[in-house]
Enzyme design. Sequence first.
Site, PDB file in Angstrom:
ATOM      1  N   GLY A 131     -59.126 -33.029   7.819  1.00  0.00           N
ATOM      2  CA  GLY A 131     -59.623 -33.323   9.167  1.00  0.00           C
ATOM      3  C   GLY A 131     -58.699 -34.295   9.869  1.00  0.00           C
ATOM      4  O   GLY A 131     -57.574 -34.530   9.426  1.00  0.00           O
ATOM      5  N   ASN A 132     -59.173 -34.843  10.979  1.00  0.00           N
ATOM      6  CA  ASN A 132     -58.379 -35.840  11.690  1.00  0.00           C
ATOM      7  C   ASN A 132     -59.311 -36.864  12.331  1.00  0.00           C
ATOM      8  O   ASN A 132     -60.536 -36.741  12.240  1.00  0.00           O
ATOM      9  CB  ASN A 132     -57.468 -35.170  12.734  1.00  0.00           C
ATOM     10  CG  ASN A 132     -58.270 -34.410  13.764  1.00  0.00           C
ATOM     11  OD1 ASN A 132     -58.983 -35.008  14.555  1.00  0.00           O
ATOM     12  ND2 ASN A 132     -58.179 -33.089  13.746  1.00  0.00           N
TER      13      ASN A 132
END
Length: 416
Positions: free
Chosen positions: A219-220
């Site tokens: 993810g980020n």
Amino acid sequence: MAGAPEDPPLDGTRVLLGVTGGIAAYKAALLARLLVQAGARVDVVLTRGGAHFVGAATFEGITGRAVRGEVWEDIASGTHVALGRAADVAVVYPATAHTLAKLAHGLADDLLSTTLLAATCPVVLAPAMHTEMWQHPATRANAVVLAERGVVLVGPDEGELMGGDAGPGRVVEPEMAFEAVTTALAARGPAGGRDLAGRRVLITAGGTREPLDPVRYLGNRSSGRMGFALAAVAAERGAEVELIAAPTELATPPGVTRTDVVTARDMHTAVMARRRAVDVIVKAAAVADFRPEQAAPGKLKKDRGAPAVTLVANPDILAELGTARGADPRPVLVGFAAETDAVEEHARAKLAAKGADLLVVNDVSATDAGFEVEDNRVLLLDRRGGRAEVALASKRTVAERILDAVVVWLDAPEQG
Ligand code: C5P
């Protein structure tokens, strides 16, 4: 693109300032002064509770106008209706839990609540109360009802409270309330605030998740706040807004149609399916450039050793939109770029490579703006070489400025 417009001068603006019964009422004098200094005509309505904390004379001295308090005074002139109709914006600072409850339910038992019921202008509330009161389900529900009705709630902050306590519930500083007032006024825009009426706007938000196995993902750090602020403001300005959201805890803004997606490929499918049906696409989402080639069907086990993960490229949705559009000026394409070095140079190259009209550039090497924080500072670049800087401000204010640029671009007769 013209430079980012300055906050509107408040010259000639009529502000209704409601002051209710909390210790923070003394700070309302500072807010009154900021408004008066900016050129506004300020009418103060002081509730009985408010008058316990600060005197009418203070506000009369600052505003040069009579302070109103009683609904039973001057019945013949219909004070509440007149005050409500005359206001360009109303701000209640501080707003107690009781005030929130009354406004949420449309009660009108004093001059302030009656006036606000008669007012059709934007309303800004700055809640102030003890943490337990703010977190009580009744207050939460009232706040949601008000927000859904388009009332702007600013704060509360976390900090020192009355009686030596501390926690969420402290009124925002007068400067912050002042900014919320100017933003609410600016949102009305030249067309009474509905300069996006009849426009269909698609906004993507949040950070995509690319599964490694059924429980883990790549993810980020994107929180989705910038995209959600854009959706909220675009809807308030009259647009028909579709929000395509990667996983986030954020509540859907009022009037916005939301579709939830998880991966970049889901987002790609959702966006491409709608591209011909909209006037504007704003790609605020942080889309993963790569995904694991294969997500393991079962949870990866530690005792089997570190897995080798092969990454493959995701579709670049924005670039594909640019290519698919070709010479067609619609939809207007707005991209985002997060850069750490040679910011403007890299951003210009990205604007061209993606075939977008506008690019909102974040310098993510700064710690006070961008990811996971409430504020943002951006540079707006357009395809014709225009540039405008938006100074550090709330994501809502930044959203206003981005949409101002979008409106200019939509109205431009020739898109070449
Ligand atoms: O190339 P970069 O990730 O810096 O570009 C950012 C912009 O491109 C954002 O507007 C983002 O939403 C969009 N993007 C996209 N699809 C990708 C990667 C980025 O639409 N796979």
